[in-house]
Structures are given as structure tokens and as C-alpha cells.
Design an enzyme around this catalytic site. Structure first.
Site, short mmCIF file in Angstrom:
data_model
loop_
_atom_site.label_atom_id
_atom_site.label_comp_id
_atom_site.label_asym_id
_atom_site.label_seq_id
_atom_site.Cartn_x
_atom_site.Cartn_y
_atom_site.Cartn_z
N CYS A 1 2.17 -8.47 6.56
CA CYS A 1 0.81 -7.96 6.72
C CYS A 1 -0.04 -8.95 7.52
CB CYS A 1 0.16 -7.69 5.37
SG CYS A 1 -0.17 -9.16 4.39
N CYS B 1 2.53 2.81 3.24
CA CYS B 1 3.40 1.91 4.01
C CYS B 1 4.57 1.37 3.19
CB CYS B 1 2.58 0.74 4.56
SG CYS B 1 1.17 1.27 5.52
N CYS C 1 0.84 -1.19 0.00
CA CYS C 1 0.00 0.00 0.00
C CYS C 1 0.88 1.25 0.00
CB CYS C 1 -0.87 0.01 1.24
SG CYS C 1 -2.09 -1.31 1.29
S1 SF4 Z 1 -1.28 -0.92 7.30
FE1 SF4 Z 1 -1.47 -2.65 5.84
S2 SF4 Z 1 -3.50 -2.52 4.92
FE2 SF4 Z 1 -3.11 -0.58 6.01
S3 SF4 Z 1 -2.38 0.80 4.40
FE3 SF4 Z 1 -0.56 -0.15 5.36
S4 SF4 Z 1 -0.09 -2.04 4.19
FE4 SF4 Z 1 -2.17 -1.33 3.63
#
Ligand code: SF4
Length: 238
Positions: free
Chosen positions: A225, A201, A198
Site C-alpha cells: 500500500c 482489494c 480493504c
Molecule cells: S486501493 Fe488501497 S486504500 Fe484503496 S480500497 Fe484498495 S487497499 Fe484500500
């Protein structure tokens, strides 16, 4: 399945097999799983380079093999465009996404919970709705510190086998395979990313660890994750 080997053997295979032998081994693992599970074998596709290799290998075993993509509202524009292209080309790819309302910056305050809600739960749904008995992933043991202890065949959940057919591949072998087969890849690699996730992140990072750019600045840095570490059959409480 008969091809399972222990952790120590996995380590020796990483540098003990050449590229050609690794490709044959990966094809053999997918073939054997497909013979056992048929349509109940599904391929997870994260739209990263490793997933594209696994998807290509699986298609060499059976063209109609099914797959799924778990996406989130935070995926970069390039990944969304790449996903749409892949889905047009392969209608047998199903997309799963959570639309659940969550705090705006949950990824900063509680990235574990954010990943659980946006990634792990939709993966559970994919496994359930596709009636999977075996799911195939692009996980590799040389990607980073959190990936060294996996096996090619895992049964973390009763009744659900997980196959990691390219577990012993090096990063350069992934790129070698993609180049040899002229497979399209996510354009973010051309910008310098080595591991994709994402937007909030994921950063371009230097250093030896491929996943070093994931969750920088949080306790999850370089980590997971949860889809490879949590149960996919039982709801997990953070
Ligand atoms: S914490 Fe996990 S699901 Fe949330 S934006 Fe970041 S990578 Fe994506």
C-alpha cells in the site's frame, strides 16, 4: 540501537533460529527500542495476525505502550468489529482515518493513489500527532516477493526509526504464538484469508505467497500500500 544485522544475516536467521529464540529476539528488539525512545515509540496495528503478535510482544515490555490503527472506509465489516473490540480493550490505541472525498472506484482506476490518500497519509498523520521517533510494525520477510529486502531496523526517514521485530518469523510461527497466548484474531482468517486489507482489494487466494490475494487484477497484485515503502515525513506525489 545495536541489534541491527545485514540483509544476508536476516535470511540465515529465518531458518536458523527456532521459535523460542525468535520470540526472545523480538522481545529484545522492542525492549531496546523502548529503552531508547520511551513514549516516543508507538506500535502500528493493522488488525492482522502479525500486528496482534507485535502488540502482544510490546505489551510484555510495557503494558501502557501506545499504538495506532489506520483504517479506511473500505474495511470489511468483520475488521471494523474487531477494531472496535480492540479499541475498547486498549484505550491507548488511536484510530486514524481519512474522510477526504475521492472518486467512488479510485481503488480500481488508481489503487496507488487510493492507498496514498486512505492509508499512507493517515499513517503520516499518526506518526506526527503521536510525536513518534520510532514506530513498530508486524512486517515479515517471508510474506511475499515485496517483503524480502527489509531489515529489522530501518531509517527510511531521518529522525524516524522503523522497527520490524518479527521480520524473521514464518507464518506458522505467528499462528503458534497467537495460539500459545490465546490472542483474539480477526475472524476473516477463519474464512480462509491469509492477508487482510480493504474489502475491494483483498481476496482469498491459493498458492505459496501469503499476500497473493491483495490487489488481484491490478498492477499492484501481491504488492504494497505504500506505508512500508514511501516517506512518512514528506508528502509524496503519485
Ligand atoms: S486501493 Fe488501497 S486504500 Fe484503496 S480500497 Fe484498495 S487497499 Fe484500500
Amino acid at each position: 540501537m545495536s541489534a541491527a544485522v545485514e540483509k544476508e544475516d536476516i535470511k540465515s536467521l529465518v531458518d536458523g533460529l527456532n521459535f523460542r529464540q525468535k520470540v526472545d529476539r523480538s522481545l529484545g528488539l522492542i525492549r531496546e527500542a523502548h529503552e531508547e525512545f520511551g513514549d516516543r515509540l508507538v506500535v502500528a496495528n493493522s488488525l492482522g495476525k502479525d500486528s496482534i503478535v507485535v502488540w502482544h510482544l510490546a505489551k510484555r515490555i510495557r503494558a501502557g505502550i501506545r499504538g495506532f490503527i489506520v483504517t479506511t472506509r473500505f474495511k470489511p465489516r468483520e475488521t471494523v468489529t474487531f477494531m472496535n473490540d480492540m479499541c475498547k480493550r486498549y484505550p491507548e490505541l488511536e484510530v486514524f482515518q481519512s474522510d477526504e472525498a475521492i472518486p467512488e472506484r479510485l481503488y480500481e482506476d488508481n489503487p496507488d493513489l487510493c492507498c496514498e490518500l486512505l492509508k499512507v497519509q493517515p499513517t503520516r498523520r499518526a506518526i506526527k500527532e503521536m510525536n513518534a521517533a520510532c514506530w513498530v510494525t508486524g512486517l515479515r520477510c517471508t510474506e511475499g516477493r515485496t517483503r524480502t529486502d527489509f531489515l529489522e531496523i530501518e531509517e527510511r526517514d531521518v529522525g524516524l526509526l522503523k522497527l520490524n521485530p518479527i521480520l524473521i518469523w514464518h507464518e506458522r510461527e505467528v499462528w503458534e504464538y497467537l495460539a500459545l497466548h490465546q490472542a483474539p484474531v480477526n475472524p476473516l482468517y477463519a474464512k480462509g484469508y491469509r492477508s487482510l486489507g480493504c474489502g475491494p482489494c483483498t481476496r482469498i487466494a491459493s498458492g505459496p505467497e501469503e499476500r497473493a490475494g491483495r490487489w488481484i487484477g491490478t498492477s499492484k497484485c501481491g504488492g504494497e500500500c505504500g506505508i512500508h515503502t514511501r516517506s512518512l515525513k514528506v508528502d509524496y506525489q503519485i
